[in-house]
Design a protein around this motif. Structure first.
Motif, PDB file in Angstrom:
ATOM      1  N   VAL B 830     -21.894  71.604  49.667  1.00  0.00           N
ATOM      2  CA  VAL B 830     -21.709  70.515  48.712  1.00  0.00           C
ATOM      3  C   VAL B 830     -23.024  70.212  48.005  1.00  0.00           C
ATOM      4  CG1 VAL B 830     -21.260  68.045  48.552  1.00  0.00           C
ATOM      5  CG2 VAL B 830     -19.748  69.484  49.901  1.00  0.00           C
ATOM      6  N   ASP B 831     -24.105  70.076  48.787  1.00  0.00           N
ATOM      7  CA  ASP B 831     -25.398  69.759  48.186  1.00  0.00           C
ATOM      8  C   ASP B 831     -25.813  70.839  47.199  1.00  0.00           C
ATOM      9  OD1 ASP B 831     -25.411  67.544  49.705  1.00  0.00           O
ATOM     10  OD2 ASP B 831     -26.747  68.327  51.257  1.00  0.00           O
ATOM     11  N   HIS B 832     -25.555  72.086  47.590  1.00  0.00           N
ATOM     12  CA  HIS B 832     -25.931  73.204  46.752  1.00  0.00           C
ATOM     13  C   HIS B 832     -25.175  73.165  45.419  1.00  0.00           C
ATOM     14  CE1 HIS B 832     -26.837  77.336  45.615  1.00  0.00           C
ATOM     15  NE2 HIS B 832     -25.548  77.527  45.429  1.00  0.00           N
ATOM     16  N   LEU B 833     -23.875  72.885  45.491  1.00  0.00           N
ATOM     17  CA  LEU B 833     -23.054  72.829  44.276  1.00  0.00           C
ATOM     18  C   LEU B 833     -23.539  71.737  43.333  1.00  0.00           C
ATOM     19  CD1 LEU B 833     -19.407  73.360  45.552  1.00  0.00           C
ATOM     20  CD2 LEU B 833     -20.785  74.898  44.178  1.00  0.00           C
ATOM     21  N   ILE B 834     -23.805  70.552  43.902  1.00  0.00           N
ATOM     22  CA  ILE B 834     -24.236  69.440  43.066  1.00  0.00           C
ATOM     23  C   ILE B 834     -25.539  69.800  42.358  1.00  0.00           C
ATOM     24  CG2 ILE B 834     -25.041  67.059  43.118  1.00  0.00           C
ATOM     25  CD1 ILE B 834     -23.148  66.635  45.497  1.00  0.00           C
ATOM     26  N   GLU B 835     -26.427  70.447  43.107  1.00  0.00           N
ATOM     27  CA  GLU B 835     -27.744  70.773  42.581  1.00  0.00           C
ATOM     28  C   GLU B 835     -27.636  71.829  41.469  1.00  0.00           C
ATOM     29  OE1 GLU B 835     -30.595  69.399  43.452  1.00  0.00           O
ATOM     30  OE2 GLU B 835     -31.732  70.657  42.061  1.00  0.00           O
ATOM     31  N   THR B 836     -26.921  72.938  41.735  1.00  0.00           N
ATOM     32  CA  THR B 836     -26.929  74.032  40.765  1.00  0.00           C
ATOM     33  C   THR B 836     -26.087  73.728  39.544  1.00  0.00           C
ATOM     34  OG1 THR B 836     -25.195  75.060  42.037  1.00  0.00           O
ATOM     35  CG2 THR B 836     -27.405  75.929  42.360  1.00  0.00           C
ATOM     36  N   LEU B 837     -24.998  72.988  39.719  1.00  0.00           N
ATOM     37  CA  LEU B 837     -24.134  72.742  38.568  1.00  0.00           C
ATOM     38  C   LEU B 837     -24.609  71.556  37.749  1.00  0.00           C
ATOM     39  CD1 LEU B 837     -20.614  73.312  40.091  1.00  0.00           C
ATOM     40  CD2 LEU B 837     -21.989  74.885  38.757  1.00  0.00           C
ATOM     41  N   SER B 838     -25.526  70.769  38.321  1.00  0.00           N
ATOM     42  CA  SER B 838     -26.020  69.573  37.637  1.00  0.00           C
ATOM     43  C   SER B 838     -24.859  68.687  37.195  1.00  0.00           C
ATOM     44  CB  SER B 838     -26.888  70.017  36.450  1.00  0.00           C
ATOM     45  OG  SER B 838     -27.077  68.992  35.538  1.00  0.00           O
ATOM     46  N   LEU B 839     -23.951  68.429  38.140  1.00  0.00           N
ATOM     47  CA  LEU B 839     -22.826  67.538  37.866  1.00  0.00           C
ATOM     48  C   LEU B 839     -22.908  66.324  38.786  1.00  0.00           C
ATOM     49  CD1 LEU B 839     -19.986  70.167  37.602  1.00  0.00           C
ATOM     50  CD2 LEU B 839     -20.715  68.651  35.780  1.00  0.00           C
ATOM     51  N   HIS B 840     -22.250  65.252  38.377  1.00  0.00           N
ATOM     52  CA  HIS B 840     -22.291  64.038  39.194  1.00  0.00           C
ATOM     53  C   HIS B 840     -21.151  64.045  40.211  1.00  0.00           C
ATOM     54  CE1 HIS B 840     -22.987  59.888  40.229  1.00  0.00           C
ATOM     55  NE2 HIS B 840     -21.697  59.686  40.149  1.00  0.00           N
ATOM     56  N   PRO B 841     -21.462  63.865  41.499  1.00  0.00           N
ATOM     57  CA  PRO B 841     -20.390  63.818  42.492  1.00  0.00           C
ATOM     58  C   PRO B 841     -19.630  62.502  42.391  1.00  0.00           C
ATOM     59  CG  PRO B 841     -22.496  63.475  43.556  1.00  0.00           C
ATOM     60  CD  PRO B 841     -22.790  63.709  42.110  1.00  0.00           C
ATOM     61  N   VAL B 842     -18.414  62.555  41.899  1.00  0.00           N
ATOM     62  CA  VAL B 842     -17.630  61.331  41.771  1.00  0.00           C
ATOM     63  C   VAL B 842     -17.049  60.949  43.121  1.00  0.00           C
ATOM     64  CG1 VAL B 842     -15.702  60.256  40.571  1.00  0.00           C
ATOM     65  CG2 VAL B 842     -17.064  61.984  39.422  1.00  0.00           C
ATOM     66  N   GLU B 843     -16.646  61.955  43.866  1.00  0.00           N
ATOM     67  CA  GLU B 843     -16.056  61.684  45.163  1.00  0.00           C
ATOM     68  C   GLU B 843     -16.411  62.822  46.103  1.00  0.00           C
ATOM     69  OE1 GLU B 843     -11.965  60.083  44.518  1.00  0.00           O
ATOM     70  OE2 GLU B 843     -11.712  60.878  46.527  1.00  0.00           O
ATOM     71  N   GLY B 844     -16.602  62.510  47.370  1.00  0.00           N
ATOM     72  CA  GLY B 844     -16.775  63.562  48.366  1.00  0.00           C
ATOM     73  C   GLY B 844     -18.188  64.087  48.468  1.00  0.00           C
ATOM     74  N   LYS B 845     -19.176  63.195  48.217  1.00  0.00           N
ATOM     75  CA  LYS B 845     -20.554  63.635  48.312  1.00  0.00           C
ATOM     76  C   LYS B 845     -20.941  63.913  49.764  1.00  0.00           C
ATOM     77  CE  LYS B 845     -25.123  62.077  47.059  1.00  0.00           C
ATOM     78  NZ  LYS B 845     -25.666  61.015  47.882  1.00  0.00           N
TER      79      LYS B 845
END
Lengths: 194, 903
Positions: B830-845
């Motif tokens: 999850v952390d990796h996805l948030i970092e590489t895609l540069s998207l905001h985690p709306v739910e499920g961080k």
């Protein structure tokens, strides 16, 4: 968090009265360790910091009967007895129950030493015994003993007054005593005189 | 000493401290008199100790005098006097000089003193010894360690432990004696005065000393555990041994099967301290589920013990587990729920935060019910903690807002002080902000609350909130009525706030506009200046709206700003502006240099900060190093650092024609931190260009670098290098920035590439102090640095969205992909996805369930296209982590490239 693998587990032992004033305070540092400069010596290194710590701690704990609290990155186990509070302060990774055995052991030892009348007055009047009892419980941060009967047994009684002339009764047996005493004294004086 | 303080001494009965000077003089007199009066001396020493133990201290010279006069009492035969003499010497030794002088007297007592003071003598001995004199005491201490009397043995072991820092080599010589003492059973001799229990605590001291003598040797440590795992009887000693077991297992978890039976025994031990220590070890290791469950079972039992300290310790461990693996401790929920109303406030607080962590969206409502049952019996301070916890929960489970909202509103209507009400209002504000569905209900109840709210400040804040949010609701006129009621009934501060709120409703539509004008005209006759002023301004403003259509936009921007400034940055910029000299005021402050956020962005940031703050709070307890509170700051400093970078970039004239920066990446290191030349890179995306910024640091002492440049080679043809801005000279320990500019192709607007980078420069040896080069020639050199990737994330800006599902359904272009990840845990994926895609985690961080997880991400591309990603992942032992990602976007191109960015 890493557990403390050494023996230094108690950071301070405090006895405060019902207004938060110091009756007995001892902040422990390992005796042979190199002392750093004051600022790096941790949060309880100076008298000022200690007093602020005690004041805040007392306000948080007095009349709460909680027995334990996490306070400013310390585990503090405490016990209120009549109008005094006994605190044992340890690090965050210490075993809470082990620390509480120190407080309990010390408190029960005080009970035995002070004849089950532990209060501010008794502590002040028997300060010599209280000091020794603390010293037999914690030695510079190392838990020395937690068994109350042993702590109590280790504390010696205040010495009795040495015999003086006042205490000699003048009954028949007492007369012999007086005579012996006078004889002894006289001999002593003579020896010194000669 | 003044007579004043002397008098103070007269009434010692009042419990005041004895006077220092008097004590000093009395002590000197009594200790030097002949014959010595034992009782008097002991009382005097007690008085002296009273001073020392109250924080008083003596100047070195006086302390030394005292020290030596006390040492005269060694002559006295009374053993109870001698005991306290040792205590005094021990305390004074640290503030006196020449303490070595008494060594021989003490040693005599250690050798053949009375048992009453012999242990005290041993412990005092180490205070006067130093590294060079320990040798003399070697034989004495060895004998004492094997002494039959437990107090003597303990004293010797503890003293040896104290001596370790100065004389480890010497202490090593009595390893054999120590070993023998670990398992020795030394009963305390009975004295006749009451029965004395054995504690065998010397085992603890011996084990501690032995460990310190051997701790650097792993094999020896294992042997130590094997040797002593069965025979120890003192609970403290066992606890200590468990810590050593932990040390070994953390190092090598393959030993768990071999050592677990031991831990199992300790879990079932009679002593709670031992249980707790074993539980701590088990839950921190990668054990099997059954083993973990055994520890949890014991914890469950400890929760019900009558001793507060034990319950506290148990709930503290549970709290720690709940941060990582809340599902593993669900079985304790029943016990925990009964602890919510524990008299010890710390226990209750831990309980609630734990329960709120283990709570899933299914049982949250029940939990809230349990809390509302007892909430009336507790103090305000404690209620605030609970409300904060509920607030967090409502942000975490937005779908359960209903029950939490009801709970908060019930609380709001209860009695309570300002702090308490303020927390509730804050919580409601957060709900309104982040859970849009709850807005109407929350606003309505806030309206009712201000009907009889006794706190002006709160009413003003709520009015402001009504003014901002009210116009967006379905039925704004309802709020107008409530607000106008305040104008009629309240004091001037509230009245003026109400006027501002009212005027914000005027923009909605014409009928409402007219009625509000009528209301405002009435307010113009108010008795208070401020209220009148505001009403007149609002009226004028509304009239100007009708007269000129052009100013309408300005008006709308003023009343309903779509952008907010970054306040932290605005403050720092203003501060630098006013701290300049007079000349800097010639140009007005440039407000455009402060970045603006749209409302959505601002919310995203706010939510991020809030959740970050929460994590910090819960981690505070675990993080002993005291770095707590820094996460929030670091977030802000990262933002500030980014602004700094952009500012520098804007000063480079070559880029002035490029237009605004659309996206700036975070700083990426391209070398090791210890390398000779440290290079970091930042990627900037413009409309038609891409600029790579290389920050180069020369860490050498004696090399001058000239013509420092970076060759960056892209691996696709569409990207062409335009120019390189190199650094002319880099002095030792100097820093410089190299910019490399590329064209950004029109098609595809989002692309990926890898730049292979080489640092090139002319190196000259130079004098480390003056930086003057020794020769003019130098030699050219190249230095390979790591590659730099352009990812889809570089074209996307994270952004917050209130209703993810709605937006997700709206978006048209859709791509779906399934991937296998070789990551270790779901959380790291999850952390990796948030970092590489540069998207905001709306739910499920945060991952709560280690087998399956759903993540919702949202952001906008630099062209303004929306991107929503729904990731479902499953973890199984056989296949590792499998994830299925559904990317939806306004633009097909974006959707595809984001999907490509996942793998």
């Amino acid at each position: 968090m890493s557990a403390n693998l050494g023996l230094y587990s108690v950071k301070a032992l405090l006895i405060l009265d019902n207004e938060g004033e110091r009756l007995y305070t001892n902040y422990y540092t390992p005796p042979k360790e190199q002392k750093g400069d004051e600022e790096n010596d941790g949060p309880l290194s100076t008298l000022k910091k200690q007093q602020a710590f005690e004041k805040a701690l007392f306000a948080k704990t007095f009349k709460q009967h909680g027995d334990i609290i996490l306070f400013e990155s310390h585990i503090v186990v405490y016990k209120e007895v009549a109008d005094i509070v006994i605190y044992v302060v340890g690090g965050l990774s210490e075993n809470e129950v082990a620390l509480s055995s120190v407080v309990d052991g010390f408190k029960e030892a005080l009970d035995k030493i002070l004849n089950y009348q532990v209060d501010k007055k008794a502590v002040q009047e028997n300060y010599d015994k209280v000091c020794i009892a603390v010293d037999e419980t914690v030695d510079d941060g190392i838990i020395l003993e937690t068994e109350p009967s042993i702590i109590a047994a280790r504390v010696s009684n205040t010495p009795k007054n040495e015999p003086s002339l006042k205490n000699i009764d003048l009954s028949e047996k007492g007369f012999m005593n007086a005579f012996q005493f006078a004889k002894g004294k006289l001999a002593e004086r003579l020896q010194q005189g000669l | 000493m003044s007579t004043h303080s002397y008098k103070k001494f007269e009434d010692t009965d009042a419990g005041l401290l004895p006077d220092k000077m008097t004590v000093f003089q009395d002590c000197i007199r009594a200790f030097n008199s002949s014959p010595v009066d034992a009782k008097k001396c002991r009382t005097l020493i007690a008085r002296l100790l009273r001073l020392l133990y109250s924080g008083d201290t003596f100047p070195r010279q006086e302390a030394t005098t005292l020290f030596f006069s006390i040492s005269k009492l060694f002559q006295h035969k009374n053993s109870s006097l001698r005991q306290i003499v040792y205590l005094a010497i021990k305390e004074l030794s640290s503030i006196s000089d020449d303490v070595l002088m008494v060594t021989s007297s003490i040693m005599k007592d250690v050798q053949n003193g009375d048992i009453v003071y012999k242990p005290n003598a041993i412990r005092t001995l180490t205070r006067v010894l130093d590294g060079s004199t320990v040798n003399a005491a070697e034989r004495l201490i060895k004998n004492a360690i094997v002494d039959r009397h437990p107090s003597v043995a303990s004293a010797a072991l503890v003293s040896s432990y104290h001596l370790l820092p100065v004389a480890k080599d010497v202490v090593k010589r009595w390893t054999n004696e120590t070993q023998e003492a670990v398992l020795a059973v030394k009963p305390y001799p009975q004295t006749g005065e009451g029965y004395i229990n054995d504690s065998l605590i010397s085992q603890y001291h011996a084990l501690g000393l032995l460990y310190s003598l051997r701790n650097h040797d792993k094999m020896a440590l294992r042997k130590l555990i094997q040797q002593y795992s069965k025979g120890l009887r003192n609970p403290l000693a066992i606890c200590q041994l468990i810590r050593y077991v932990n040390e070994v297992l953390q190092d090598d978890s393959s030993l768990i099967p071999a050592l677990f039976p031991l831990l199992q025994d300790w879990l079932n031990d009679r002593n709670h301290a031992v249980n707790l220590e074993a539980i701590k070890v088990v839950v921190s290791l990668p054990v099997t589920n059954e083993q973990f469950a055994a520890a949890v079972l014991r914890l469950q039992f400890l929760l019900t013990t009558p001793k507060a300290v034990t319950r506290f310790a148990a709930v503290r461990i549970l709290n720690r587990i709940s941060l990582k693996n809340p599902e593993k401790i669900v079985s304790c929920n029943t016990e925990l729920e009964s602890l919510i109303s524990d008299p010890n406030r710390s226990i209750a607080t831990y309980t609630i935060t734990t329960l709120l962590k283990t709570g899933s969206s299914d049982n949250i409502e029940r939990l809230i019910k349990v809390i509302s049952k007892f909430i009336n019996d507790i103090s305000d301070e404690f209620k605030i903690i609970i409300i904060d916890a509920v607030k967090t929960l409502s942000l975490k489970f937005p779908q359960n807002y209903q029950s939490m909202l009801t709970f908060l509103i019930d609380m709001l209507n209860d009695e309570g002080g300002f702090e308490f009400k303020n927390t509730i209002v804050e919580a409601l504000f957060d709900l309104i902000h982040f859970v849009p569905e709850s807005r109407d209900l929350a606003l309505e109840n806030l309206c009712e609350f201000i009907e009889d709210c006794e706190f002006t400040e709160l009413t003003v804040r709520i009015l402001n909130m009504l003014g901002n949010e009210g116009p967006k609701t379905a039925n704004p006129s309802l709020y107008v009525r409530h607000i106008y009621n305040r104008v009629v009934l309240e004091n001037s501060i509230i009245r003026s706030a109400a006027v501002v709120a009212l005027s914000k409703f005027a923009l909605i539509d014409a009928p409402l506009n007219n009625s509000i004008k009528i209301l405002l005209k009435r307010i113009v006759n108010d008795v208070d200046d401020e209220v009148r002023d505001r009403a007149i301004i609002s009226l004028k403003f509304l009239e100007s709206l009708e007269s000129a259509e052009i100013s309408k936009n300005v008006a709308v921007e003023l009343t309903k700003p779509t952008h907010v400034y970054d306040l932290g940055l605005l403050e720092s910029k203003l501060q630098t502006y006013i701290s300049g000299d007079a000349s800097s005021f010639a140009t007005p402050f440039d407000i455009t240099s402060v970045p603006k956020f749209t409302e959505d962005e601002y919310r995203a940031i706010e939510l991020k900060n809030k959740t970050a703050k929460l994590e910090v709070e819960t981690k505070e307890d675990i993080d002993t190093s005291g770095q707590s509170g820094s996460a929030n700051e670091s977030l802000q400093t990262a933002e500030l650092a980014k602004q700094q970078i952009l500012q520098e970039l804007s000063q480079v004239s070559e880029f002035s024609g490029y237009g605004a920066v659309l996206h700036t990446s975070s700083v990426i290191p391209l070398t090791e931190k210890e390398a000779e030349f440290v290079v970091e890179s930042v990627k900037h995306v413009f409309k038609e260009h891409i600029v790579l910024q290389f920050n180069v640091e020369n860490t050498l002492d004696d090399a001058l670098l000239e013509m420092v440049s970076v060759t960056a080679q892209p691996d696709i043809e569409e990207v062409e290098e335009e120019f390189v801005l190199s650094v002319e000279k880099l002095e030792p320990h100097g820093k410089g920035t190299v910019y490399v500019s590329f064209t950004r192709p029109e098609e595809p607007s989002v692309f990926t590439t890898t730049f292979s980078n080489t640092l090139s420069f002319t190196s000259k040896e130079c004098d480390p102090s003056t930086f003057a080069p020794f020769d003019d020639q130098g030699f050219e050199d190249e230095y390979q640095i790591e590659d730099l990737d352009i990812t889809p994330g570089d074209f996307i800006i994270p952004s917050y969205i209130g209703n993810f599902d709605l937006a997700f359904d709206e978006l048209t272009s859709e791509t779906v992909g399934t991937y296998q990840m070789d990551s270790e845990s779901l959380q790291s994926t999850v952390d990796h996805l948030i970092e590489t895609l540069s998207l905001h985690p709306v739910e499920g961080k945060d991952v709560f369930n280690e087998t399956s997880h759903t993540l919702k991400l949202f952001g906008k591309s630099i062209n303004g296209d929306r991107v929503a990603v729904l990731v479902k992942m499953v973890k199984s032992a056989k296949t590792g982590i499998t994830l299925k990602a559904t990317v939806k976007s306004d633009s097909e191109e974006i959707a595809e490239s984001v999907l490509n960015g996942i793998a």
